[in-house]
Design a protein around this motif. Structure first.
Motif, PDB file in Angstrom:
ATOM      1  N   HIS A 428       0.832  -1.196   0.000  1.00 44.88           N
ATOM      2  CA  HIS A 428       0.000   0.000   0.000  1.00 44.88           C
ATOM      3  C   HIS A 428       0.871   1.253   0.000  1.00 44.88           C
ATOM      4  CE1 HIS A 428       0.764  -0.708   4.355  1.00 44.88           C
ATOM      5  NE2 HIS A 428       0.941   0.599   4.342  1.00 44.88           N
ATOM      6  N   GLN A 430       0.765   5.195   1.800  1.00 47.30           N
ATOM      7  CA  GLN A 430       0.103   5.888   2.905  1.00 47.30           C
ATOM      8  C   GLN A 430       0.494   7.358   2.931  1.00 47.30           C
ATOM      9  OE1 GLN A 430      -0.144   4.262   7.120  1.00 47.30           O
ATOM     10  NE2 GLN A 430       1.363   5.904   7.451  1.00 47.30           N
ATOM     11  N   ILE A 457     -13.012  11.502   2.454  1.00 47.21           N
ATOM     12  CA  ILE A 457     -13.355  10.098   2.718  1.00 47.21           C
ATOM     13  C   ILE A 457     -13.795   9.400   1.437  1.00 47.21           C
ATOM     14  CG2 ILE A 457     -14.962   8.597   3.957  1.00 47.21           C
ATOM     15  CD1 ILE A 457     -15.007  10.700   6.191  1.00 47.21           C
ATOM     16  N   GLU A 458     -14.633  10.067   0.636  1.00 51.21           N
ATOM     17  CA  GLU A 458     -15.115   9.471  -0.607  1.00 51.21           C
ATOM     18  C   GLU A 458     -13.973   9.228  -1.593  1.00 51.21           C
ATOM     19  OE1 GLU A 458     -17.968   8.220  -1.558  1.00 51.21           O
ATOM     20  OE2 GLU A 458     -18.815   8.589   0.422  1.00 51.21           O
ATOM     21  N   ALA A 460     -10.871   8.559  -0.867  1.00 51.60           N
ATOM     22  CA  ALA A 460     -10.120   7.383  -0.417  1.00 51.60           C
ATOM     23  C   ALA A 460     -10.887   6.099  -0.714  1.00 51.60           C
ATOM     24  CB  ALA A 460      -9.823   7.497   1.078  1.00 51.60           C
ATOM     25  N   HIS A 461     -12.196   6.099  -0.420  1.00 48.15           N
ATOM     26  CA  HIS A 461     -13.011   4.899  -0.653  1.00 48.15           C
ATOM     27  C   HIS A 461     -13.113   4.561  -2.133  1.00 48.15           C
ATOM     28  CE1 HIS A 461     -15.312   5.212   3.434  1.00 48.15           C
ATOM     29  NE2 HIS A 461     -14.031   4.927   3.570  1.00 48.15           N
ATOM     30  N   GLY A 465      -9.415   2.438  -0.636  1.00 45.91           N
ATOM     31  CA  GLY A 465      -8.654   2.718   0.570  1.00 45.91           C
ATOM     32  C   GLY A 465      -9.521   3.188   1.714  1.00 45.91           C
ATOM     33  N   LYS A 466      -8.887   3.699   2.744  1.00 41.88           N
ATOM     34  CA  LYS A 466      -9.635   4.214   3.895  1.00 41.88           C
ATOM     35  C   LYS A 466      -8.929   5.443   4.457  1.00 41.88           C
ATOM     36  CE  LYS A 466      -7.350   1.092   7.191  1.00 41.88           C
ATOM     37  NZ  LYS A 466      -7.580   0.070   8.250  1.00 41.88           N
ATOM     38  N   LEU A 467      -9.709   6.292   5.094  1.00 43.36           N
ATOM     39  CA  LEU A 467      -9.201   7.513   5.711  1.00 43.36           C
ATOM     40  C   LEU A 467      -9.601   7.508   7.176  1.00 43.36           C
ATOM     41  CD1 LEU A 467      -9.119  11.055   4.259  1.00 43.36           C
ATOM     42  CD2 LEU A 467     -10.181  10.720   6.498  1.00 43.36           C
ATOM     43  N   SER A 468      -8.656   7.808   8.065  1.00 44.95           N
ATOM     44  CA  SER A 468      -8.931   7.791   9.493  1.00 44.95           C
ATOM     45  C   SER A 468      -8.416   9.063  10.148  1.00 44.95           C
ATOM     46  CB  SER A 468      -8.290   6.566  10.156  1.00 44.95           C
ATOM     47  OG  SER A 468      -6.885   6.569   9.963  1.00 44.95           O
ATOM     48  N   VAL A 481      -4.358   8.410   5.266  1.00 51.85           N
ATOM     49  CA  VAL A 481      -5.000   7.816   4.091  1.00 51.85           C
ATOM     50  C   VAL A 481      -4.151   6.628   3.653  1.00 51.85           C
ATOM     51  CG1 VAL A 481      -5.940   8.215   1.801  1.00 51.85           C
ATOM     52  CG2 VAL A 481      -5.715  10.125   3.396  1.00 51.85           C
ATOM     53  N   ILE A 483      -4.073   3.550   0.780  1.00 55.97           N
ATOM     54  CA  ILE A 483      -4.648   3.027  -0.459  1.00 55.97           C
ATOM     55  C   ILE A 483      -3.833   1.816  -0.899  1.00 55.97           C
ATOM     56  CG2 ILE A 483      -5.069   3.508  -2.908  1.00 55.97           C
ATOM     57  CD1 ILE A 483      -5.624   6.364  -2.199  1.00 55.97           C
TER      58      ILE A 483
END
Length: 500
Positions: A428, A430, A457-458, A460-461, A465-468, A481, A483
């Motif tokens: 990945h 980051q 967030i959208e 990344a998705h 992937g994901k965002l925190s 982020v 991915i």
């Protein structure tokens, strides 16, 4: 199915008087429609009322004592796990009284300690002394008509040490729900597992085993094949386990048809996926338009402004020396052209910096320098590699997320330091933006107008992937982020260390 859902189904369909009582306060939480009808009181009047207050004055203290006794049970002994029954006299709203036989059992509903009271009104001739013995089977098949047409069934199942099972008790909804009769399932208990679709059998067995080992509620959702209607049906099993002798475990519970709710759930999920795809497509179109407009501003408008500046310089040289005011006007126009060229370059860069075409590392480094210059906040950029080759959509997503995060920091965070870190591995890539400001709270993220955060967030998705968010105000606030490196390319000559 949640506890509240199956409980509501029972309360609405049972012919018995059923009361759900708070074990600590003895107050009524729920009451069945039959209970409300027999007492001639709407549920709004019963809710929160002390359960013993329903009894005649001569039986009120006795009923209250029975509830306290049941509440003190430790459940350490097998006898404490069984329901108990006794007689009482309840008073209707019009003042008339009637005898009723209650069965009480303590249980947990939605993490609340409760007592279930199931009452069967008795004729005056049947009214007798209090019965205190345990009731071994609270779900009797004989209590329910055999031809009952319900989307659920009450059942008991026993599993032996060797893994074999039996169904001692099944309500009349068996054939309607499963497509097989009670007698068929009594004779061949393994028939139920054969109904479960092969891909769901492991989860069924695993959930049953887990419930047996830890003596916790058995809650399973899965699909069965109903051969009589040639249809796949979703069911939910919700049951409480009891330890029997010889290592046997017995469950008592309810089996419910949840096909409709599952279909609605899948439709909602499909709708969300389609909205996410639409959002990603809209962002892609926007980026294409930004790229096109940026290039037109840079090439066409920028080129024309440069030509104007050159023509103006030639005209300025031919102005009469005895008219200084014209020279001043020409100098002013020249400065105006310079400012316009600078503004055109800035607008084009903000829409889509051409440095993105060089690579994400160079683009983020430029972005950090621009942020420091414009905001006055120290911003450092670090990368584990001098070059990470991403697809254009991936580079753009990282750049826009960093851009939005830095904009929020400049406007709201009151930070003095910012760090942008880009790390990569074979799995990945980051991106982490860290600052020492106020941070983003959960309430901030939930605000209706938080379109920037939702956009991050959208983005990344949309790339899988994901965002925190990780926030310790005034110390360390981070947006991370991650991915997957699917379809991404590394520079084959570059070794990429990964930061911990």
């Amino acid at each position: 199915m949640r506890d509240s859902q199956w409980l509501t189904a029972i309360l609405q369909t049972s012919f018995d008087e059923i009361y759900v009582i708070d074990a600590q306060t003895s107050r009524i939480i729920h009451a069945s429609e039959s209970a409300c009808a027999n007492l001639q009181r709407p549920f709004e009047e019963l809710r929160g009322l002390p359960f013993p207050a329903l009894a005649a004055s001569s039986a009120e203290t006795q009923l209250e004592r029975r509830l306290r006794s049941l509440n003190r049970q430790t459940r350490n002994k097998e006898k404490d796990k069984e329901p108990v029954s006794f007689s009482a006299v309840l008073v209707r709203k019009n003042g008339t009284a009637y005898p009723i036989l209650f069965r009480l059992q303590k249980c947990e509903i939605n993490q609340i300690s409760a007592i279930i009271a199931v009452g069967q009104p008795q004729s005056a001739s049947k009214k007798g002394d209090e019965e205190t013995g345990p009731v071994s089977n609270p779900f009797k098949t004989s209590d329910i008509p055999s031809d009952i047409n319900t989307p659920w069934l009450v059942y008991q199942i026993i599993r032996k040490n060797d893994g074999s099972v039996s169904f001692p008790h099944l309500s009349g909804g068996c054939e309607n729900l499963l497509g097989i009769t009670q007698d068929q399932l009594h004779t061949n208990p393994d028939l139920f597992l054969s109904l479960v679709l092969p891909q769901d059998r492991d989860s069924y067995i695993e959930s049953m085993t887990d419930s047996a080992i830890y003596m916790k509620s058995w809650n399973w959702e899965g699909r069965i094949w109903v051969d009589s209607i040639k249809e796949i049906r979703w069911i939910n099993l919700l049951a409480a386990p009891h330890q029997l002798d010889n290592g046997r475990v017995q469950w008592e519970g309810i089996m419910t048809n949840i096909t409709q709710s599952k279909q609605e759930e899948m439709e909602i999920k499909l709708s969300k996926n389609r909205l996410a795809e639409l959002s990603a497509h809209v962002e892609e179109v926007k980026e294409q338009e930004r790229t096109q407009i940026s290039r037109e501003i840079h090439d066409d408008l920028g080129g024309n402004l440069t030509a104007i500046k050159m023509a103006l310089a030639l005209l300025a040289k031919r102005l009469p020396h005895n008219q200084p005011e014209l020279a001043e006007k020409a100098e002013y126009v020249d400065q105006l052209v310079d400012r316009t060229i600078e503004a055109a370059h800035r607008i084009a860069s903000n829409m889509r910096p051409s440095i993105l075409d060089i690579g994400i590392v160079a683009a983020l480094e430029w972005q950090a320098d621009e942020f420091s210059r414009q905001s006055g906040i120290l911003c450092k950029f670090e990368s584990t590699a001098p070059d990470i080759q991403l697809q254009p959509a991936q580079s753009t997503a990282f750049f826009r997320i960093a851009q939005e995060a830095l904009t929020n920091i400049a406007r709201h965070a009151e930070a003095s330091r910012v760090s942008i870190q880009l790390t990569a591995s074979k799995a990945h890539v980051q991106l982490k933006i860290i600052d020492n400001g106020k941070g983003i709270t959960v309430a901030d993220r939930m605000k209706p107008q938080s379109f920037g955060i939702r956009g991050m967030i959208e983005r990344a998705h949309s790339l899988g992937g994901k965002l925190s968010f990780d926030s310790v105000p005034k110390k360390r606030n981070a947006i991370t982020v991650v991915i997957p490196f699917t379809d991404m390319l590394f520079d084959s000559e570059i070794s990429l260390p990964v930061k911990n």
